[in-house]
Design a protein around this motif. Structure first.
Motif, PDB file in Angstrom:
ATOM      1  N   LEU A  93       0.564  -1.086   0.057  1.00  0.00           N
ATOM      2  CA  LEU A  93      -0.062   0.323   0.172  1.00  0.00           C
ATOM      3  C   LEU A  93       0.584   1.209   0.002  1.00  0.00           C
ATOM      4  O   LEU A  93       0.492   2.438  -0.803  1.00  0.00           O
ATOM      5  CB  LEU A  93      -0.973   0.043   1.190  1.00  0.00           C
ATOM      6  CG  LEU A  93      -2.269   1.019   1.585  1.00  0.00           C
ATOM      7  CD1 LEU A  93      -3.254   0.030   0.536  1.00  0.00           C
ATOM      8  CD2 LEU A  93      -2.978   0.616   2.565  1.00  0.00           C
ATOM      9  N   ILE A  94       2.012   1.423   0.442  1.00  0.00           N
ATOM     10  CA  ILE A  94       2.612   2.273   0.889  1.00  0.00           C
ATOM     11  C   ILE A  94       3.150   3.010  -0.328  1.00  0.00           C
ATOM     12  O   ILE A  94       3.179   3.746  -1.082  1.00  0.00           O
ATOM     13  CB  ILE A  94       4.253   1.898   2.209  1.00  0.00           C
ATOM     14  CG1 ILE A  94       3.379   1.639   3.087  1.00  0.00           C
ATOM     15  CG2 ILE A  94       5.083   2.915   1.946  1.00  0.00           C
ATOM     16  CD1 ILE A  94       4.705   1.886   4.247  1.00  0.00           C
ATOM     17  N   ALA A 124      19.532   9.311  -1.444  1.00  0.00           N
ATOM     18  CA  ALA A 124      21.309   9.339  -0.714  1.00  0.00           C
ATOM     19  C   ALA A 124      21.011   9.693   1.104  1.00  0.00           C
ATOM     20  O   ALA A 124      21.331   9.902   2.084  1.00  0.00           O
ATOM     21  CB  ALA A 124      21.846   9.391  -1.197  1.00  0.00           C
ATOM     22  N   ARG A 125      20.174  11.224   0.647  1.00  0.00           N
ATOM     23  CA  ARG A 125      20.469  12.036   1.897  1.00  0.00           C
ATOM     24  C   ARG A 125      19.346  12.385   2.693  1.00  0.00           C
ATOM     25  O   ARG A 125      19.527  12.653   3.951  1.00  0.00           O
ATOM     26  CB  ARG A 125      20.400  13.547   1.154  1.00  0.00           C
ATOM     27  CG  ARG A 125      21.115  14.620   0.881  1.00  0.00           C
ATOM     28  CD  ARG A 125      21.120  16.038   0.745  1.00  0.00           C
ATOM     29  NE  ARG A 125      19.679  15.891  -0.475  1.00  0.00           N
ATOM     30  CZ  ARG A 125      20.214  16.248  -1.776  1.00  0.00           C
ATOM     31  NH1 ARG A 125      21.679  16.219  -1.668  1.00  0.00           N
ATOM     32  NH2 ARG A 125      19.311  16.752  -2.456  1.00  0.00           N
ATOM     33  N   LEU A 126      18.091  10.822   2.455  1.00  0.00           N
ATOM     34  CA  LEU A 126      17.412  11.164   2.962  1.00  0.00           C
ATOM     35  C   LEU A 126      17.457   9.742   4.167  1.00  0.00           C
ATOM     36  O   LEU A 126      17.917   8.860   3.763  1.00  0.00           O
ATOM     37  CB  LEU A 126      15.201  11.073   2.557  1.00  0.00           C
ATOM     38  CG  LEU A 126      15.531  11.684   1.792  1.00  0.00           C
ATOM     39  CD1 LEU A 126      14.162  11.147   0.757  1.00  0.00           C
ATOM     40  CD2 LEU A 126      14.321  13.078   2.530  1.00  0.00           C
ATOM     41  N   LEU A 127      16.960   9.878   5.268  1.00  0.00           N
ATOM     42  CA  LEU A 127      17.487   8.993   6.069  1.00  0.00           C
ATOM     43  C   LEU A 127      16.166   8.165   6.551  1.00  0.00           C
ATOM     44  O   LEU A 127      16.582   6.708   5.661  1.00  0.00           O
ATOM     45  CB  LEU A 127      17.218   9.555   7.906  1.00  0.00           C
ATOM     46  CG  LEU A 127      18.153   8.597   8.565  1.00  0.00           C
ATOM     47  CD1 LEU A 127      19.904   8.546   8.108  1.00  0.00           C
ATOM     48  CD2 LEU A 127      17.866   9.076  10.092  1.00  0.00           C
ATOM     49  N   TYR A 128      15.375   7.839   5.937  1.00  0.00           N
ATOM     50  CA  TYR A 128      14.353   7.088   6.042  1.00  0.00           C
ATOM     51  C   TYR A 128      13.391   7.353   4.738  1.00  0.00           C
ATOM     52  O   TYR A 128      12.242   7.542   4.903  1.00  0.00           O
ATOM     53  CB  TYR A 128      13.143   7.188   6.937  1.00  0.00           C
ATOM     54  CG  TYR A 128      13.595   7.277   8.792  1.00  0.00           C
ATOM     55  CD1 TYR A 128      14.809   5.901   9.468  1.00  0.00           C
ATOM     56  CD2 TYR A 128      14.022   8.385   9.455  1.00  0.00           C
ATOM     57  CE1 TYR A 128      15.358   5.863   9.906  1.00  0.00           C
ATOM     58  CE2 TYR A 128      14.296   8.354  10.661  1.00  0.00           C
ATOM     59  CZ  TYR A 128      15.341   7.166  10.984  1.00  0.00           C
ATOM     60  OH  TYR A 128      16.076   6.902  12.225  1.00  0.00           O
ATOM     61  N   PRO A 129      14.118   6.921   3.691  1.00  0.00           N
ATOM     62  CA  PRO A 129      13.576   7.449   2.565  1.00  0.00           C
ATOM     63  C   PRO A 129      11.488   6.225   2.276  1.00  0.00           C
ATOM     64  O   PRO A 129      11.281   7.336   1.637  1.00  0.00           O
ATOM     65  CB  PRO A 129      14.004   6.651   1.706  1.00  0.00           C
ATOM     66  CG  PRO A 129      15.587   6.144   1.599  1.00  0.00           C
ATOM     67  CD  PRO A 129      15.192   5.953   3.281  1.00  0.00           C
ATOM     68  N   LEU A 130      11.609   5.253   2.516  1.00  0.00           N
ATOM     69  CA  LEU A 130      10.209   4.797   2.655  1.00  0.00           C
ATOM     70  C   LEU A 130       9.279   4.818   3.073  1.00  0.00           C
ATOM     71  O   LEU A 130       7.875   6.047   3.033  1.00  0.00           O
ATOM     72  CB  LEU A 130      10.514   3.301   3.401  1.00  0.00           C
ATOM     73  CG  LEU A 130      10.775   2.072   2.409  1.00  0.00           C
ATOM     74  CD1 LEU A 130      10.901   1.136   2.974  1.00  0.00           C
ATOM     75  CD2 LEU A 130      10.314   2.248   0.684  1.00  0.00           C
ATOM     76  N   LEU A 131       9.902   6.018   4.806  1.00  0.00           N
ATOM     77  CA  LEU A 131       8.606   6.822   5.401  1.00  0.00           C
ATOM     78  C   LEU A 131       8.314   8.085   4.069  1.00  0.00           C
ATOM     79  O   LEU A 131       7.139   8.826   4.389  1.00  0.00           O
ATOM     80  CB  LEU A 131       9.089   7.379   6.753  1.00  0.00           C
ATOM     81  CG  LEU A 131       8.190   8.460   7.440  1.00  0.00           C
ATOM     82  CD1 LEU A 131       7.525   7.836   7.939  1.00  0.00           C
ATOM     83  CD2 LEU A 131       9.542   9.005   8.891  1.00  0.00           C
ATOM     84  N   SER A 132       9.453   8.950   3.995  1.00  0.00           N
ATOM     85  CA  SER A 132       9.238  10.493   3.515  1.00  0.00           C
ATOM     86  C   SER A 132       8.253   9.355   1.753  1.00  0.00           C
ATOM     87  O   SER A 132       7.389  10.853   1.674  1.00  0.00           O
ATOM     88  CB  SER A 132      10.212  10.562   2.354  1.00  0.00           C
ATOM     89  OG  SER A 132      11.265  10.399   3.262  1.00  0.00           O
ATOM     90  N   PHE A 133       8.393   8.775   1.018  1.00  0.00           N
ATOM     91  CA  PHE A 133       7.491   8.287   0.590  1.00  0.00           C
ATOM     92  C   PHE A 133       5.860   8.266   0.899  1.00  0.00           C
ATOM     93  O   PHE A 133       5.123   8.381   0.292  1.00  0.00           O
ATOM     94  CB  PHE A 133       7.902   6.766   0.112  1.00  0.00           C
ATOM     95  CG  PHE A 133       8.291   6.153  -1.028  1.00  0.00           C
ATOM     96  CD1 PHE A 133       8.945   7.413  -1.948  1.00  0.00           C
ATOM     97  CD2 PHE A 133       8.032   4.733  -1.245  1.00  0.00           C
ATOM     98  CE1 PHE A 133       9.662   6.799  -3.417  1.00  0.00           C
ATOM     99  CE2 PHE A 133       8.272   4.544  -2.895  1.00  0.00           C
ATOM    100  CZ  PHE A 133       9.158   5.150  -3.880  1.00  0.00           C
TER     101      PHE A 133
END
Lengths: 538, 365
Positions: free
Chosen positions: B159-160, B246-255
């Motif tokens: 779903l993400i 690469a700059r994001l720590l938690y890319p999936l959360l940003s998703f």
């Protein structure tokens, strides 16, 4: 964890058994005194002692019409059906000449007391419900249950004639478990009627009824029923073994007492035994390979083993097409919402406002404008009041109950919002939760959900979503670890059994689901034959 | 309690392994691997899947030589009592350190992403305390939790990403191997610290109802994880671009913050917390269980529950003291975690296997 913790406590707290006291209880059937003596006076004396010399116990001494042997009839006044008693006992034994009319039948052999006794038993007492006891204690129990017991002089056996007049309650429409399409009648309170109702549903020799007596003082009839060809014999053994516990309590007044004595995890908030008052439901569970336990004096019967999903099934699901199919997933959602919705709202508005979409956030904030309490207090009070209202309404007579609902709706709903004590959003949440909890067919299961809702609410209020989900996963762990008579509570989901799962999660058409629940390990797995699917004829 | 026979079905084992690997894999790896491998991150994930598979194969090969024994017991059989206990103690250290690291990862994420004002200790201690309940109830219960939640969790995980499928620009994945093959390999080495955790199959092996399916179990678990990570990498690359990722720590959360289903269903962070708490709960319980189990094995205790509370206290203390800051944790995960895991997941089984082969040759010769 609890088990071990409590074991040591229980050991410390357990009162020392007083052996003298134990023996005084009129309980031990293997006591030498209970052997029936020959002489009438001894018999009368022991019987008097056992039944307790109460005023309502009648010792009627009379002579047989055809012999000099004296007989005493013992019965409890008022409990015996006097018409049946006169017809089957007194008339036939005292007016023998008139009845036999010329004496077609003679006493065979010498007129010893034993021969006379046999003659009376075999040829005179004209009823089918006749029992012979060699144990005077058994006879005493029969007296106390309303039967008439005949003590013959010089015979070491006792005849017990079943003439009991049980305070009957008519078979009524089951009100607590309503069904739209299914059979309407509920179980009777009388054990024999219940058994008859069950036999009416399942007319097959495989239906076995085993009975024991439970409760030292109440001597309540307890019966377990099962389909011998279907049920797993180990399960029957286990149920029988656990039911032995009911002999050692002082009284069984409701099947709930038995439920607490035989369940697997006594400290769990979740009920591990299904109860019902619908004969059709009991029959359906017998057909699935479960065991049914019934007691005298209560319409509620127990069904074991029980899995979690049984509590969100209604018998209507099986009687109507399509309804069950749609309702099963809906009830799962309702169950989750009734447990977590208030907590979700509280966590969201207290800790995670950034997660609310903007337009909704504005609406919620505007609604909460001026409310003096934090969301948690608001939710707790509203949920609490709602539960109190429900509980209060439950025990009230119908007429006052209506007044209560007016108080609930107007005073607590409308007025509380207008006084700005509660936000409208919270009322919506509480009302939705209530509706969701009414979606769950099993009352005693929704009771545990109600309690747990508050626990989850407290966690959500202290730790936000983290607390709420921590509690959720904790509950999941607990549910997953439960067993009911060896069957995992959350099966067939965990451990997974796909064949069972499609029967539990979806209610598929009758012809398509062919097996009994495999998790119960029934002897006979097939429920239906192949090829029952209706097809157009060629 | 001790003599109670634990039985784990293949589906349970698969679910357990999936949960175990994916739970922490969705956190740092998308960012860290893409720091190393850039837009070729998805190739790295595929390669580490292959590494994980070979570890599964090795462990199953080893375990099938000693039916009924787990990795620790095999150590004692092949290396003798003393050395075997030493290996067992090594595994204990591994498990307890991993517990501490996982707990810290969990609380760090919770604090950074959702509850910045809550001290880490709250998350650590509560999480460990609640996991203890599952640990106390045993391995079978842990397996059952994971199989009960795995399907909804997979749905939520999809779903993400799925609503974003129309945003993906596949062309941005090209060209392949822009910086040569070395960065890709380094990326895959980093992520094999996660796929290698499938070696836990060696601990489950004696309890499997159908041990002959062990390789299949490992294959499905790793295939799922690799597939999800590859898909995640492709999505991240195709939507955000590797520099950004690469700059994001938690890319999936940003998703998740980007996802919008329909007009009103947005802001799916509660789903993330749900996935996160459930998955981590299982993983933490499993690692505490295994550390308690190794202690039991090493010291020959009757019940693994004996030292449960001290162990939990140790794990909680370690999780609070082992790293000074979130930076240290990230550095550890970037540089040290993978060799650390690979030593226990690949090194020791390989060594045990070699010894057992040698022993066979010696006794035969």
């Amino acid at each position: 964890m609890m088990k071990n913790l409590f074991r040591s406590f229980r050991k410390a707290l357990r009162p020392q058994k007083n052996i003298e006291q134990m023996n005084q209880l009129p309980q031990k059937p293997d006591h030498p005194n209970y052997v029936v003596p020959l002489s009438l006076s001894e018999k009368t004396e022991i019987m008097g002692k056992l039944v307790g010399h109460s005023n309502d116990i009648v010792f009627r001494r009379f002579n047989l019409a055809f012999s000099d042997i004296q007989v005493i009839a013992v019965y409890a006044q008022g409990m015996a059906d006097s018409q049946a008693q006169n017809q089957t006992i007194f008339k036939s034994l005292m007016l023998y000449e008139e009845q036999v009319n010329g004496g077609k039948r003679e006493i065979t052999g010498k007129s010893t007391p034993a021969a006379i006794y046999e003659f009376a038993k075999d040829s005179l007492i004209n009823t089918g419900q006749l029992t012979e006891h060699a144990d005077i204690w058994e006879a005493a129990i029969d007296v106390l249950s309303g039967d008439t017991v005949l003590l013959f002089d010089g015979v070491n056996k006792i005849l017990s004639v079943r003439v009991r007049q049980v305070p009957q309650k008519n078979i009524e429409v089951s009100e607590r478990e309503v069904s739209i399409r299914g059979p309407q009648s509920g179980f009777s309170e009388v054990l024999e009627t219940k058994i008859a109702q069950l036999r009416n549903k399942i007319k097959h020799p495989a239906l076995k009824i085993d009975s024991i007596r439970g409760g030292v003082y109440t001597n309540t009839g307890v019966v377990m029923a099962y389909l011998q060809d279907v049920v797993n014999p180990k399960l029957v053994e286990e149920v029988r073994r656990r039911l032995e516990r009911v002999i050692h309590v002082d009284g069984i007044l409701e099947s709930g007492t038995i439920e607490e004595l035989i369940e697997d995890n006594p400290f769990s908030p979740f009920p591990q035994v299904e109860t019902t008052e619908r004969p059709d439901k009991a029959a359906a569970q017998l057909l699935s390979g479960r065991v049914v336990i019934m007691i005298d004096g209560s319409p509620n019967i127990l069904i074991v083993p029980t899995i979690f999903w049984q509590f969100i099934q209604a018998s209507d699901d099986y009687y109507q097409r399509l309804i069950g199919f749609a309702l099963r997933p809906a009830r799962v959602i309702a169950l989750l919402l009734s447990l977590f919705l208030p907590s979700f709202y509280v966590a969201l508005t207290t800790y995670h406002r950034e997660m609310i979409p903007l337009s909704l956030l504005i609406a919620v904030t505007a609604a909460r404008e001026g409310v003096p309490f934090p969301a948690f207090v608001e939710a707790f009070i509203m949920e609490g009041i709602f539960e109190f209202l429900r509980e209060a309404g439950l025990r009230l007579p119908m007429q006052i109950g209506q007044a209560l609902s007016i108080v609930g709706a107007l005073v607590l709903g409308q007025a509380a919002i207008q006084a700005n004590l509660v936000s409208p959003a919270m009322v919506i949440i509480v009302a939705t939760t209530a509706v969701m909890s009414f979606m769950i067919p099993a009352f005693h299961f929704s009771v545990s959900l109600r309690l747990l809702r508050f626990v989850v609410l407290i966690f959500a209020a202290t730790l936000g979503f983290f607390g709420m989900l921590l509690m959720a996963v904790f509950l999941l762990t607990h549910v997953v670890s439960l067993r009911s008579f060896g069957v995992p509570y959350l099966s067939p989901l965990a451990p997974l059994n796909l064949d069972d799962l499609k029967g539990v999660m979806l209610r598929l058409p009758v012809w398509s689901h062919k097996n009994r629940p495999l998790i119960l390990r029934p002897q006979d797995i097939r429920r239906r034959d192949e090829g029952l699917k209706p097809r157009p004829e060629k | 309690m001790l003599t109670e026979k634990i039985k784990i079905s293949s589906w349970q084992a698969t679910a357990l392994l999936m949960v175990n690997i994916i739970s922490t894999a969705i956190l740092f790896p998308p960012s860290f691997v893409s720091q190393l491998a850039g837009r070729d991150a998805w190739i790295s994930f595929t390669l580490s899947g292959v590494i994980g598979l070979s570890i599964v194969y090795l462990v199953v090969l080893l375990c099938s030589r000693y039916p009924g024994l787990n990795l620790l017991q095999i150590g004692e059989v092949t290396l003798g009592r003393f050395l075997g206990k030493l290996v067992g103690f090594g595994f204990f250290l591994f498990f307890i350190f991993m517990t501490a690291i996982i707990v810290l990862e969990f609380s760090d994420f919770m604090a950074t992403a959702f509850m910045p004002r809550t001290p880490l200790a709250v998350f650590n201690i509560l999480m460990i305390l609640f996991s203890l309940y599952a640990v106390y109830l045993g391995l079978e219960v842990i397996c059952r939790i994971s199989e009960a939640i795995i399907v909804p969790i997979i749905i939520f995980l999809l779903l993400i990403v799925i609503p974003l499928i129309k945003e993906v620009e596949v062309s941005s994945l090209l060209p392949l191997f822009e910086a040569g093959i070395r960065p890709v390999l380094r990326g895959s080495l980093l992520f094999s610290g996660w796929t290698a955790q499938a070696f836990l199959l060696g601990m489950l092996y004696p309890h499997l109802v159908r041990p002959q399916q062990a390789v299949k179990i490992g294959f499905y678990a790793i295939a799922f994880v690799s597939f999800y990570m590859v898909a995640g990498a492709v999505f991240l690359e195709g939507i955000l671009g590797s520099n950004q990722v690469a700059r994001l720590l938690y890319p999936l959360l940003s998703f998740v913050r980007l996802v919008k289903i329909g007009v009103f269903l947005e802001r799916l962070e509660p789903v993330v917390i749900l996935i996160w708490v459930f998955l981590q709960y299982i993983k933490i319980s499993l690692f505490i269980y295994f550390s308690a189990f190794s202690i039991r094995q090493v010291f020959g205790l009757a019940d693994y529950r004996t030292f449960l509370l001290p162990l939990a206290a140790l794990a909680a203390a370690l999780s609070l003291t082992i790293f000074g800051s979130a930076m240290e944790l990230e550095n550890f995960i970037k540089n040290t975690l993978s060799p650390f895991v690979l030593f226990f997941a690949l090194g020791i089984p390989l060594f045990l296997y070699a010894v057992s082969i040698l022993k066979k040759i010696v006794t035969a010769g």
